[in-house]
Design a protein around this motif. Sequence first.
Motif, PDB file in Angstrom:
ATOM      1  N   ALA A 206       0.814  -1.216   0.000  1.00 24.53           N
ATOM      2  CA  ALA A 206       0.000   0.000   0.000  1.00 24.53           C
ATOM      3  C   ALA A 206       0.848   1.268   0.000  1.00 24.53           C
ATOM      4  CB  ALA A 206      -0.924   0.007   1.216  1.00 24.53           C
ATOM      5  N   ASP A 207       2.156   1.133   0.225  1.00 24.73           N
ATOM      6  CA  ASP A 207       3.057   2.280   0.283  1.00 24.73           C
ATOM      7  C   ASP A 207       3.410   2.714  -1.140  1.00 24.73           C
ATOM      8  OD1 ASP A 207       5.055   4.127   0.630  1.00 24.73           O
ATOM      9  OD2 ASP A 207       6.185   2.949   2.094  1.00 24.73           O
ATOM     10  N   PRO A 208       3.086   3.942  -1.540  1.00 24.98           N
ATOM     11  CA  PRO A 208       3.423   4.403  -2.892  1.00 24.98           C
ATOM     12  C   PRO A 208       4.916   4.297  -3.202  1.00 24.98           C
ATOM     13  CG  PRO A 208       1.894   5.917  -1.844  1.00 24.98           C
ATOM     14  CD  PRO A 208       2.334   4.954  -0.778  1.00 24.98           C
ATOM     15  N   ALA A 209       5.770   4.405  -2.195  1.00 19.24           N
ATOM     16  CA  ALA A 209       7.209   4.303  -2.432  1.00 19.24           C
ATOM     17  C   ALA A 209       7.597   2.925  -2.946  1.00 19.24           C
ATOM     18  CB  ALA A 209       7.970   4.613  -1.141  1.00 19.24           C
ATOM     19  N   ALA A 210       6.878   1.884  -2.524  1.00 21.84           N
ATOM     20  CA  ALA A 210       7.153   0.530  -3.018  1.00 21.84           C
ATOM     21  C   ALA A 210       6.750   0.409  -4.480  1.00 21.84           C
ATOM     22  CB  ALA A 210       6.410  -0.500  -2.170  1.00 21.84           C
ATOM     23  N   ARG A 211       5.610   0.979  -4.836  1.00 21.71           N
ATOM     24  CA  ARG A 211       5.114   0.860  -6.212  1.00 21.71           C
ATOM     25  C   ARG A 211       5.931   1.688  -7.194  1.00 21.71           C
ATOM     26  NH1 ARG A 211       0.060   1.358  -3.463  1.00 21.71           N
ATOM     27  NH2 ARG A 211      -0.305   3.441  -4.304  1.00 21.71           N
TER      28      ARG A 211
END
Length: 330
Positions: free
Chosen positions: A90-95
Amino acid sequence: MSTVDSGAGVQAAADLVAGLPPAPAAWCTGLRKQYRRHLAVEDVSLQVGRGEIVGLLGPNGAGKTTVIKMLLGLVRPDAGEAMLLGQRSADPAARARVGYLPELFRYQPWLTAAEVLALHARLSGAGVPAAEQRDCLALVGLAGRGDDRVGGFSKGMQQRLGLAVALVGRPEFVVLDEPTSALDPLGRADARDIVLELRSRGVAVLLNSHLIGEVERVCDRVVVLDRGRVAASGTLAELLGQREVRLHLTDLSPAAQQRLAALGRVDREGEWSTVALSADDDGTAVPDLVRDLVSLGALVHAVEPVRISLEERLLGILRDGAASRAAGPS
């Protein structure tokens, strides 16, 4: 504790973390999703390692796309947990380090291919220079078409552009949902080469495709979904079972028979012998066997590989599941 001791402890912890292997590209456990009365996914767990190609197989409605969307943080699971590159999905940094080609997509028809790619490169935040974006278009077979408007592209050309969009942000993990559905045989071969190139660069790939032959050619492991559950998973060798070879042999001396038996289990039927091969065979067992048999006086008339295909194995898994459901609880 002194400042020196504290600093030494922090450095020791940093050294320990640095020595750990990287987190999987994707990991999930116990994923569950229900839409009103329809249970789409139930207790799905899987993992995609760094530099690994994992195939996701199953019939229509098996939950493959739902699992992909939960992995990518696009759909919130009712239960379970998902991680991307060591961070919560859910973390945008991962995506930001993930490339995604969805099964259904549409780009603004008034934009050119170069403009579409520039837009997604900007959204990725990767700072991809224009020359690298042009190289990405060339990689998918759209060299020289960057200034053409997307509205005039065929479905196959749009599929190629979608693949370029998935790759333009320098991803560490790429998810391809039916990437070859609109491609001709040449386009499918190009897509296969691109996937293999990604693996050689250490990029992980999750591949969802109905073209089982393509999955069999490129994937290291396969996960089979059926009615929202994992029906089977493993390497191709694990799923397909032990390989065998059939040989048409005559003039078999006792020594030749012993050499044949030394390779593995032997089933004889007339002049034909079927021999099981070791799972860790590196491809030399059969040539070495034939050479030795000939040197021992045997006549080798034919050698035929015997191995169940991934399609046959998939159908067997799904039929077993259907039979179990029809039988009901014991």
